[in-house]
Design a protein around this motif. Structure first.
Motif, PDB file in Angstrom:
ATOM      1  N   UNK A 170      44.555  34.229  29.954  1.00  0.00           N
ATOM      2  CA  UNK A 170      45.811  33.677  30.459  1.00  0.00           C
ATOM      3  C   UNK A 170      45.945  33.811  31.978  1.00  0.00           C
ATOM      4  N   UNK A 171      46.525  32.786  32.589  1.00  0.00           N
ATOM      5  CA  UNK A 171      46.643  32.741  34.036  1.00  0.00           C
ATOM      6  C   UNK A 171      47.337  33.945  34.630  1.00  0.00           C
ATOM      7  N   UNK A 172      48.343  34.446  33.946  1.00  0.00           N
ATOM      8  CA  UNK A 172      49.048  35.638  34.428  1.00  0.00           C
ATOM      9  C   UNK A 172      48.087  36.813  34.572  1.00  0.00           C
ATOM     10  N   UNK A 173      47.198  36.967  33.586  1.00  0.00           N
ATOM     11  CA  UNK A 173      46.237  38.057  33.638  1.00  0.00           C
ATOM     12  C   UNK A 173      45.176  37.809  34.712  1.00  0.00           C
ATOM     13  N   UNK A 174      44.840  36.545  34.941  1.00  0.00           N
ATOM     14  CA  UNK A 174      43.900  36.233  36.018  1.00  0.00           C
ATOM     15  C   UNK A 174      44.473  36.681  37.360  1.00  0.00           C
ATOM     16  N   UNK A 175      45.774  36.473  37.546  1.00  0.00           N
ATOM     17  CA  UNK A 175      46.398  36.904  38.789  1.00  0.00           C
ATOM     18  C   UNK A 175      46.404  38.422  38.901  1.00  0.00           C
ATOM     19  N   UNK A 176      46.705  39.108  37.805  1.00  0.00           N
ATOM     20  CA  UNK A 176      46.702  40.565  37.814  1.00  0.00           C
ATOM     21  C   UNK A 176      45.318  41.096  38.173  1.00  0.00           C
ATOM     22  N   UNK A 177      44.294  40.440  37.649  1.00  0.00           N
ATOM     23  CA  UNK A 177      42.912  40.865  37.878  1.00  0.00           C
ATOM     24  C   UNK A 177      42.346  40.390  39.213  1.00  0.00           C
ATOM     25  N   UNK A 178      43.129  39.588  39.937  1.00  0.00           N
ATOM     26  CA  UNK A 178      42.659  38.936  41.163  1.00  0.00           C
ATOM     27  C   UNK A 178      41.385  38.142  40.840  1.00  0.00           C
ATOM     28  N   UNK A 179      41.430  37.400  39.743  1.00  0.00           N
ATOM     29  CA  UNK A 179      40.315  36.558  39.316  1.00  0.00           C
ATOM     30  C   UNK A 179      40.633  35.100  39.599  1.00  0.00           C
ATOM     31  N   UNK A 180      39.608  34.306  39.760  1.00  0.00           N
ATOM     32  CA  UNK A 180      39.786  32.885  40.038  1.00  0.00           C
ATOM     33  C   UNK A 180      40.395  32.166  38.836  1.00  0.00           C
ATOM     34  N   UNK A 181      41.246  31.189  39.147  1.00  0.00           N
ATOM     35  CA  UNK A 181      41.845  30.361  38.103  1.00  0.00           C
ATOM     36  C   UNK A 181      40.770  29.499  37.441  1.00  0.00           C
ATOM     37  N   UNK A 182      40.874  29.344  36.121  1.00  0.00           N
ATOM     38  CA  UNK A 182      40.013  28.409  35.416  1.00  0.00           C
ATOM     39  C   UNK A 182      40.696  27.980  34.128  1.00  0.00           C
ATOM     40  N   UNK A 183      40.245  26.888  33.572  1.00  0.00           N
ATOM     41  CA  UNK A 183      40.778  26.413  32.306  1.00  0.00           C
ATOM     42  C   UNK A 183      39.755  25.494  31.656  1.00  0.00           C
ATOM     43  N   UNK A 184      40.123  24.931  30.479  1.00  0.00           N
ATOM     44  CA  UNK A 184      39.213  24.063  29.737  1.00  0.00           C
ATOM     45  C   UNK A 184      39.970  22.851  29.197  1.00  0.00           C
ATOM     46  N   UNK A 185      39.207  21.779  28.932  1.00  0.00           N
ATOM     47  CA  UNK A 185      39.760  20.630  28.231  1.00  0.00           C
ATOM     48  C   UNK A 185      39.899  19.392  29.091  1.00  0.00           C
ATOM     49  N   UNK A 186      40.309  18.306  28.439  1.00  0.00           N
ATOM     50  CA  UNK A 186      40.541  17.051  29.123  1.00  0.00           C
ATOM     51  C   UNK A 186      39.341  16.127  29.107  1.00  0.00           C
ATOM     52  N   UNK A 187      39.556  14.938  29.633  1.00  0.00           N
ATOM     53  CA  UNK A 187      38.519  13.910  29.682  1.00  0.00           C
ATOM     54  C   UNK A 187      38.415  13.337  31.087  1.00  0.00           C
ATOM     55  N   UNK A 188      37.280  12.752  31.385  1.00  0.00           N
ATOM     56  CA  UNK A 188      37.104  12.055  32.653  1.00  0.00           C
ATOM     57  C   UNK A 188      37.091  12.984  33.847  1.00  0.00           C
ATOM     58  N   UNK A 192      36.202  46.281  41.933  1.00  0.00           N
ATOM     59  CA  UNK A 192      37.391  47.033  41.549  1.00  0.00           C
ATOM     60  C   UNK A 192      38.489  46.138  40.981  1.00  0.00           C
ATOM     61  N   UNK A 193      38.204  44.836  40.835  1.00  0.00           N
ATOM     62  CA  UNK A 193      39.211  43.922  40.297  1.00  0.00           C
ATOM     63  C   UNK A 193      39.644  44.340  38.902  1.00  0.00           C
ATOM     64  N   UNK A 194      38.670  44.637  38.042  1.00  0.00           N
ATOM     65  CA  UNK A 194      38.986  45.012  36.669  1.00  0.00           C
ATOM     66  C   UNK A 194      39.691  46.350  36.611  1.00  0.00           C
ATOM     67  N   UNK A 195      39.378  47.230  37.533  1.00  0.00           N
ATOM     68  CA  UNK A 195      40.032  48.537  37.598  1.00  0.00           C
ATOM     69  C   UNK A 195      41.541  48.354  37.701  1.00  0.00           C
TER      70      UNK A 195
END
Length: 500
Positions: A466-484, A1-4
């Motif tokens: 976007x992180x704001x939408x992840x919070x609204x959806x009660x979804x886990x935080x994630x992102x991309x990029x960086x080295x090492x 029901x997260x997406x709901x």
């Protein structure tokens, strides 16, 4: 029901976001007064007339990803901490900060919300004219098909530009029941859904005759013919620009791209500005205004190989500017016509000399004078390059070669005609996308490097929801990029493991 939870919020909040927007003069669709007004065909027509403008402003926005992608592709450069330009161009690359509290979180949040807002209204229009059989007339003229075609084009643009930038997104059309749980879809499926919408627009334009009101897209006259051509070019662009790697790019259905491009635009899609009333480009403004963005030395080096591809120290200023006359062998004439040499740079030394440049882009300076000139966004030259690229992959090298040599490489760049060698043709297409299409549509340089495995190592190949939408959806935080050790995502899938 997260997406709901998300979809219910989407139907309420996103509508409110556009309720006060100048480009969409309508109210919250959950307001009874709105529902009553939206039953009026003239109101539906008015909403349809604002859809392309709304998409345009979202993709050319200052608080959007256009400037960020521009510097992330080492096309433009800017050390200022605005619009996520400094951090997205950091060397070495760092992971994208996707937390809602991040100072530049709006660069993706506004884009995400803006596209879904426009998409929501496009879907409302299509529901009225298709599911409810609304007939829309102006005097004695039946505008129903014109309205439907415009809404389909907007639907395809919004879904397509979500698929170009994000790793996944919600596919929402007029057939989606937003009261039911809906999962996100990978970007390839989002692109495919956009193509379905664009195909429907193309079909409408091919079997109906109409003229678009001049205020809907100011700058030139658009009929069903031009709108159909635009939909074809956008479809070809989405197929060409969506691959996240060279391997994915090679696997594109290039025969289908060629069909779209052969039916694409024969004009420049270049809406006319109105001095920041409804039609304007923050992207062109901040990328090119004095004291803001400048041209990355990677581009300068492509134009004139006597320049280095990167500033290494203050001593780089000792390198003389290019000759002041054109038609020098091996030098692209556009370094004289489209770019301006600068003897100083306003950027801060402590943020890295790699931000420094001795050139700025001047081709569209007339727009910066009054903000009432045209804003070239999708050029005929872009469609020609899509044709050449599709032919190259057939392979039909001679046909691709002919298009390139009849185009801007020779006519504007003054460069020698490209030979028949496959690698030379491929490089010529890459060159023209970086130079001729410079600072036109959002992300072109970024998508060009991405599909060639040439983004700097550690650069995100796409962005997270976007992180704001992840919070609204009660979804886990994630992102991309960086080295090492701080790297986020899978190399070659989510983040670049290549480089130019």
């Amino acid at each position: 029901m997260k997406t709901y939870k998300y979809l219910i919020l989407f139907s309420v909040v996103i509508s409110v976001l556009l309720a006060g927007c100048e480009s969409l003069d309508v109210k919250n669709e959950n307001d009874p007064d709105f529902k009553m007004s939206f039953s009026d065909p003239s109101a539906v027509r008015g909403v349809a007339g604002s859809l392309i403008n709304s998409w345009f402003l979202t993709t050319q926005n200052y608080d959007g990803p256009a400037l960020m992608l521009w510097v992330g592709a080492d096309a433009g450069t800017c050390s200022w901490g605005n619009a996520n330009m400094r951090w997205f161009s950091n060397e070495p690359r760092v992971a994208f900060d996707n937390t809602p509290s991040y100072a530049d979180a709006q660069t993706t949040e506004n884009y995400y919300a803006g596209l879904y807002s426009t998409l929501s209204y496009a879907n409302d229009v299509l529901t009225k004219v298709i599911k409810e059989d609304m007939v829309i007339t102006t005097g004695d003229v039946d505008d129903t098909k014109m309205v439907e075609a415009t809404a389909r084009l907007a639907q395809g643009l919004c879904l397509g530009y979500l698929g170009l930038l994000f790793d996944k997104a919600f596919i929402v059309t007029e057939n989606t029941d937003i009261t039911l749980p809906t999962a996100t879809s990978p970007f390839k499926d989002v692109i495919d859904s956009a193509l379905v919408s664009l195909d429907k627009c193309i079909a409408i334009c091919g079997s109906n005759t109409f003229d678009i009101p001049s205020e809907w897209i100011p700058g030139m006259a658009y009929s069903n013919v031009e709108i159909g051509q635009l939909a074809n070019t956008v479809a070809a662009m989405l197929m060409s620009y969506s691959p996240r790697s060279k391997a994915e790019n090679d696997a594109v259905n290039w025969a289908k791209v060629l069909t779209y491009a052969n039916n694409g635009i024969t004009y420049d899609f270049a809406p006319k500005g109105d001095n920041y009333v409804k039609w304007y480009s923050n992207y062109k403004d901040y990328a090119n205004s004095s004291g803001w963005g400048q041209t990355d030395m990677r581009i300068v080096n492509m134009l004139d190989g006597r320049f280095p591809s990167k500033f290494e120290s203050a001593n780089t200023w000792d390198i003389l500017p290019a000759a002041t006359t054109s038609h020098t062998a091996g030098i692209d004439d556009r370094v004289f016509t489209d770019f301006q040499y600068l003897s100083s740079c306003p950027f801060r030394v402590e943020r890295g000399y790699y931000h420094f440049s001795s050139y700025r882009f001047s081709r569209y300076d007339q727009y910066l004078v009054t903000y009432t000139e045209i804003m070239p966004t999708i050029l005929k030259a872009e469609n020609d390059l899509l044709k050449a690229e599709a032919l190259f992959h057939q392979p039909s090298l001679a046909a691709a070669q002919a298009i390139i040599n009849a185009g801007t490489r020779v006519t504007r760049g003054g460069l020698a005609p490209v030979g028949a060698n496959a690698s030379d043709i491929e490089e010529a297409i890459f060159h023209e996308r970086n130079i001729e299409l410079f600072c036109t549509g959002m992300g072109i340089e970024f998508f060009t490097l991405r599909k060639a495995d040439k983004l700097q190592e550690g650069t995100p190949l796409h962005l997270p929801i976007p992180g704001q939408q992840l919070e609204v959806n009660v979804m886990d935080y994630y992102t991309f990029g960086g080295l090492g050790a701080s790297q986020q995502g899978t190399p070659g899938v989510d983040i670049s493991n290549g480089g130019w």
